[in-house]
Design an enzyme around this catalytic site. Sequence first.
Site, PDB file in Angstrom:
ATOM      1  CE  LYS A 182     -29.342 -33.033 -43.205  1.00 26.77           C
ATOM      2  NZ  LYS A 182     -29.519 -31.546 -43.233  1.00 26.77           N
ATOM      3  CG  ASP A 242     -32.487 -28.886 -44.858  1.00 25.91           C
ATOM      4  OD1 ASP A 242     -33.076 -29.461 -43.600  1.00 25.91           O
ATOM      5  OD2 ASP A 242     -31.333 -30.395 -44.624  1.00 25.91           O
ATOM      6  CB  ALA A 275     -21.400 -23.466 -51.305  1.00 24.76           C
ATOM      7  N   GLY A 276     -23.331 -25.215 -48.820  1.00 25.13           N
ATOM      8  CA  GLY A 276     -23.088 -26.628 -47.750  1.00 25.13           C
ATOM      9  C   GLY A 276     -24.438 -27.503 -47.865  1.00 25.13           C
ATOM     10  CB  ALA A 280     -28.285 -25.277 -44.384  1.00 28.02           C
ATOM     11  N   GLY A 309     -33.410 -18.790 -37.057  1.00 27.53           N
ATOM     12  CA  GLY A 309     -33.332 -19.695 -37.520  1.00 27.53           C
ATOM     13  C   GLY A 309     -34.630 -21.374 -36.980  1.00 27.53           C
TER      14      GLY A 309
END
Length: 284
Positions: A73, A109, A133-134, A136, A249
């Site tokens: 990404k 996303d 905090a990644g 997504a 999700g």
Amino acid sequence: MSASNMFLDQLTGSFSTPAAENPTVAMIEAAYRHHAIAARYINCEVQPEDLREAVHGARAMGWIGFNCSIPHKVAVIEHLDQLTDAARLIGAVNCVAIREGELIGENTDGKGFLASLQTVTDPVGKKVLVLGAGGAARAIAIELALAGAAHITVANRNDRGAKLAEHVDAKTPASAEFLQWFGDVWAPDGTDIVVNATPVGLYPDVDACPAFDFQSLSASTVVADVIPNPPRTAFLKSAGVRGCRTLDGLGMLVNQGIAGIAFWTGMQIDAAPMRAALSDIFAV
Ligand code: NDP
């Protein structure tokens, strides 16, 4: 379909590794079939060292676009000609359109999450807690802030969370703060929306739950999870017991599909056949 293109479908797909568990192909092809769109979606296993050739190959073969998933990404950006404003702000691309040979990077996303959230609540003026905090979490925090959320709290175990909160605070109209995640993290007073954006609870670790103080939730809090498999996570089950409205999700995944197809083809696709394809796969 005209006689001249009846044997030539438009091509889209995904580049990632590992690719075998990614259900997006089933969802997108269900949408193409439902709408009789003459296009295919091909799930490709692409190693990091082959990404450049995969991107150039897609362009050479006239693909109209592709998704990038883990681990491409961020790495894909150097192979692109343009980024949308949101992709630039997020710093990652998961959807690329190829228009007249130009590669344009977008990030769906957060947009997918936002569209799913809007089916249950409007984020405008809301206080949001994002767990993690990644990639997504970053996309969700930035899109919610751009969509009018008033305040974003980012809870994380390390200073990636502090950096994300600083970024949101500086670059979007929302205010943001960092909450250091030790032990059970809690929802600050007045939190309207809580989002689990960690991988905790993802198959096969299906009973895992983020360390969270569910007593800090009120019945009016909307609680969302990014985990698509299984859709009904331990996190959502516990929030449901507190009387909270929950959002799984799968909605995020379906709405990413809708956003991706719109970015590639300009067409607005129904959610129902995509949701049905995923529900068959996840047996829900
Ligand atoms: P990343 O690896 O980029 O980030 C994961 C984040 O979760 C990090 O901040 C990490 O913390 C945190 N984390 C991981 N384990 C724990 C733990 N045990 N306790 C607390 N925090 C933890 O992953 P992504 O953001 O790319 O993906 C996250 C999830 O989102 C995945 O499960 C993926 O399936 C899902 N996803 C769903 C989509 C959908 O459409 N439904 C779309 C995209 C992703 P730290 O920084 O401390 O390491």
